[in-house]
Design an enzyme around this catalytic site. Structure first.
Site, PDB file in Angstrom:
ATOM      1  N   ASP A  73      38.936  17.780 -16.918  1.00  0.00           N
ATOM      2  CA  ASP A  73      38.667  16.411 -17.361  1.00  0.00           C
ATOM      3  C   ASP A  73      40.005  15.746 -17.658  1.00  0.00           C
ATOM      4  O   ASP A  73      40.750  16.205 -18.528  1.00  0.00           O
ATOM      5  CB  ASP A  73      37.779  16.466 -18.629  1.00  0.00           C
ATOM      6  N   ASP A  96      37.319  11.132 -13.000  1.00  0.00           N
ATOM      7  CA  ASP A  96      38.276  11.989 -13.713  1.00  0.00           C
ATOM      8  C   ASP A  96      37.675  13.321 -14.164  1.00  0.00           C
ATOM      9  O   ASP A  96      38.195  13.955 -15.068  1.00  0.00           O
ATOM     10  CB  ASP A  96      38.890  11.236 -14.902  1.00  0.00           C
ATOM     11  N   GLU A  97      36.590  13.739 -13.541  1.00  0.00           N
ATOM     12  CA  GLU A  97      35.986  15.025 -13.912  1.00  0.00           C
ATOM     13  C   GLU A  97      35.583  15.802 -12.663  1.00  0.00           C
ATOM     14  O   GLU A  97      34.932  15.240 -11.772  1.00  0.00           O
ATOM     15  CB  GLU A  97      34.705  14.793 -14.723  1.00  0.00           C
TER      16      GLU A  97
END
Ligand SMILES: [Mg+2]
Length: 433
Positions: free
Chosen positions: A9, A105-106
């Protein structure tokens, strides 16, 4: 002992991309906003320095300024974020196999058996961090969680942000989770919290202590059992998920807050959604239109049709829906379009009544799609979308929580893929230190 999952993350992703590309922003409180000079808008991301002042996603610009008078607002640059995202995935993929990208973003990867011991798993995470630093830049950091299942790995990634690396193994479960709030746990939304409360569960400790049968009763299905196991690090086979909608929504910039502006933006978004529909080989049978008038008045209307991926047919349906809008409403401020009832091409039976005209139109749209992919979205479009197309800010590419835009389909810039290109373009404008 098997640490099977590694979850990544990125920390304050949009803000750290901006700090990476502009050294003058490093170490400073900054917030990313959809448009500059609009006091009514809210922050879509904040740097860690801004977070110290209590500024986070969703805080209105005015409030952010009151909390931190020195804050700098930066207009979101979604093309840049997607280009960096693509490069990040590529970099991580060189170290471990990226199983799934969950958002901008993960992402997570599964560790093969030879890397499932703590020492080796930690080494791999450190290799990923180093590779990211070397390829993307030191300002863009990631927090990594490693655990026996994906659910716990995701929680572990949140335990020591920013730039964290946390391993959680069976013997720590589920007690280590007790520091979390119920709302931090994936799968527990506001409604589920109410249900849990009605069964006497008000925090994660009580959730972890609950019996499997209790969770089964609360969830009303096997999902409760699945959750009980997940809290203990046990991975049950995942259920297949199907794509359910294609959609776009857009807060109108001031110049398009008119009947014509909203109408044109809707058509522009419909064109984009139809393009995605065809590229991913889906047909839709349900069009939903939502409009916010002024700041209070929300209106929506929907229509069903036989499965189609034809922009013109859906445009006509959009016009029908648009005619039903409330006529005495204030000016529109936000518009959304959603295509539902999706059927994949492999399950789709062509209509018996398909005419030569329909086939010619499908051919024409396929050619238009190719032109757009090669020369950008603004190169060719239907007349109804003209006003929005000419207004540069209308319906620009946005990054939704669960959808990373394909730059070749959704960006206004040209990101044509050539047959020989195997890597994503190196993002421009970054300080590659
Ligand atoms: Mg993040």
């Amino acid at each position: 002992m098997a640490l099977r999952y590694l979850f990544i993350d990125f920390d304050s992703f949009y803000a750290s991309v901006e700090q990476q590309s502009n050294p003058l922003l490093r170490g400073k409180p900054i917030a990313i906003v959809p448009t500059l000079n609009a006091e009514t808008t809210s922050c879509i991301a904040a740097s860690y320095e801004a977070k110290h002042f209590g500024i986070k996603t969703g805080v209105p610009v005015r409030q952010a300024r009151a909390l931190c008078p020195n804050i700098q607002f930066i207009q979101a640059n979604h093309d840049k974020y997607v280009a960096i995202h693509n490069r990040m995935v590529e970099t991580i993929h060189e170290v471990i196999f990226v199983d799934e990208v969950l958002s901008i973003d993960e992402m997570y990867g599964r560790l093969p058996p030879k890397w499932q011991k703590p020492k080796k798993a930690r080494q791999k995470a450190e290799t990923i961090k180093l590779a990211l630093k070397q390829t993307i830049g030191r300002e863009i950091t990631a927090s990594i969680g490693i655990a026996p299942n994906r659910f716990i790995a995701k929680l572990a990634s949140k335990m020591n942000k920013p730039n964290g690396l946390v391993l959680v193994d069976y013997e720590q479960l589920p007690e280590i989770l007790e520091a979390f709030d119920l709302s931090d746990i994936t799968g527990i939304g506001a409604r589920m919290q109410i249900r849990l409360k009605s069964h006497g569960i008000t925090n994660v400790k009580e959730l972890c202590q609950a019996k499997r049968e209790t969770l089964h009763r609360i969830w009303g299905s096997i999902e409760g059992d699945r959750f009980w196991y997940a809290l203990r690090g046990i991975s049950l086979p995942e259920q297949e998920t199907h794509k359910r909608t294609f959609g776009h929504s857009h807060v109108l910039p001031p110049k398009l807050r008119s009947t014509e502006g909203a109408f044109s933006t809707l058509h522009r978004m419909l064109e984009k959604a139809c393009h995605r529909l065809r590229v991913e080989q889906y047909f839709t049978s349900h069009l939903v239109l939502q409009v916010k008038f002024g700041f209070e008045w929300r209106w929506h209307e929907a229509i069903r049709c036989s499965p189609t991926q034809d922009t013109l047919q859906l445009s006509q349906l959009l016009n029908l829906l648009w005619d039903c809008r409330p006529k005495m409403a204030p000016n529109p401020t936000k518009v959304s379009i959603t295509l539902m009832g999706l059927i994949h091409a492999k399950n789709h039976t062509p209509s018996l009544f398909e005419s030569a005209e329909d086939r010619r139109r499908a051919q024409l749209q396929s050619i238009m799609d190719q032109i757009k992919q090669r020369y950008g979205n603004r190169s060719i479009y239907y007349g109804n979308a003209m006003l929005a197309q000419k207004t540069t800010e209308a319906a620009p590419m946005r990054i939704a929580f669960n959808h990373i835009p394909d730059l070749t389909i959704e960006s206004d810039q040209t990101f044509a893929k050539t047959p020989t290109q195997t890597t994503s373009p190196k993002p421009q404008g970054l300080d590659w230190d």
